[in-house]
Design a protein around this motif. Structure first.
Motif: not given
Length: 348
Positions: A16-29
């Motif tokens: 969902g819209m969580s801090v963990e999602l942001g961390i993974l998205a940032g690493l992918r980007l």
């Protein structure tokens, strides 16, 4: 890059819209950005691919993403470990020429995964199992790549050998062609003047006579003899005499047409064959040669030496069976010119 972003779509339903999602998205980007920068810089600096260090750095950074996946996506832990094993094997398969750099990357990935498992409270049994799961593709990939490199080196050595043989063959072919040309030139030309020798100008005479006969055109032959050539040799030496012959040969060759034939008859005598030329035209051409020779002295260390020649010109007739008969008739005109005072054009 596309795969990294597509797999990111699976993170949203689980996190969902969580801090963990942001961390993974940032690493992918960040990984995608690193790959994109490398791809763009390779066009200007290909050594980034050949030295392998830039690619290895991105590989190591990509493993960091999997470390975070292990902590954040507990639902796919076994999948993460399996993909990590596939990644290690892929290092050797897709980048086979960087075996030691790939091994260093694999060691970093194995160490990081085992550390992540240890932080989550797993014991020695789990760590040992994980070590074998990730170590097996590393060992297989390492030795497979070494064998592949050995085979590539053998292929490259064979390629170099074949290339060397082909290059030597090409050089030998060129050498033989040059030798053949030189032999052909020596067989058809006079070594002193570079003019056609008797064998060659007789062959050209027969060819041109047949052609002119078929086309109902005229052909003329001229014999030229340098005047007082013995006196030149006796006065200035044989070296100057050779220069006089070359000087005369160059003058005749430069003034006559490309289709005309200039040969050395022997000694100080020359044979000129003029196809598509009647006797009147031949006399005009030869008279110009005589005048040019007279006004073009031979430069030498002893000063300018004046050269003249006497010419006997004749037209070739249908009844002339051999070139010897034509030359003999032209010689008659030449002897008449010598008797009349030299430096003149006579017909026969």
């Amino acid at each position: 890059m596309v795969l990294l972003l597509l797999f990111g779509l699976l993170d949203y339903p689980a996190l969902g819209m969580s801090v963990e999602l942001g961390i993974l998205a940032g690493l992918r980007l960040a990984t995608v950005a690193a790959l994109l920068v490398l791809a763009l810089k390779l066009k200007r600096k290909p050594s980034l691919a050949s030295d392998g260090y830039a690619v290895t750095a991105i590989e190591i950074f990509g493993f960091v993403l999997f470390f975070f996946l292990y902590f954040i996506r507990h639902d796919i832990v076994s999948w993460v470990i399996g993909v990590a094993a596939m990644m290690i094997l892929s290092l050797y398969v897709f980048i086979p020429n960087r075996v030691y750099l790939s091994t260093a990357t694999a060691a970093f990935g194995i160490s990081g995964m085992m550390y992540s498992v240890w932080l989550n409270g797993f014991g020695a049994a789990e760590l040992t199992g994980l070590f074998f799961i990730l170590g097996l593709p590393t060992v297989v990939g390492f030795f497979f790549t070494l064998r592949l490199q050995a085979g590539q080196r053998q292929q490259y050595a064979l390629y170099q050998q074949v290339t060397s043989i082909n290059r030597n063959l090409q050089n030998e072919i060129k050498r033989r062609e040059a030798l053949e040309e030189e032999l052909k030139r020596q067989a058809t030309t006079d070594p002193l003047t570079g003019l056609f020798n008797r064998r060659q100008y007789e062959m050209l005479f027969n060819r041109e006579r047949e052609r002119c006969s078929r086309q109902h055109k005229y052909i003329c032959l001229c014999v030229a003899d340098l005047d007082h050539f013995k006196r030149i040799n006796d006065t200035y030496g044989h070296d100057i005499g050779d220069l006089a012959l070359r000087h005369t040969a160059d003058l005749f060759s430069n003034l006559l047409r490309q289709s005309d034939v200039v040969g050395r008859f022997g000694g100080e005598e020359f044979v000129l064959i003029l196809p598509d030329t009647d006797l009147e035209q031949a006399v005009a051409v030869i008279s110009r040669l005589r005048q040019e020779l007279e006004i073009t002295p031979l430069p030498s260390a002893a000063g300018d030496i004046k050269l003249t020649a006497t010419f006997g010109v004749t037209q070739v007739f249908t009844g002339d069976e051999t070139i010897e008969a034509v030359i003999k008739r032209a010689d008659q005109g030449l002897y008449e010119g010598k008797g009349a005072g030299r430096n003149r054009v006579m017909t026969a």
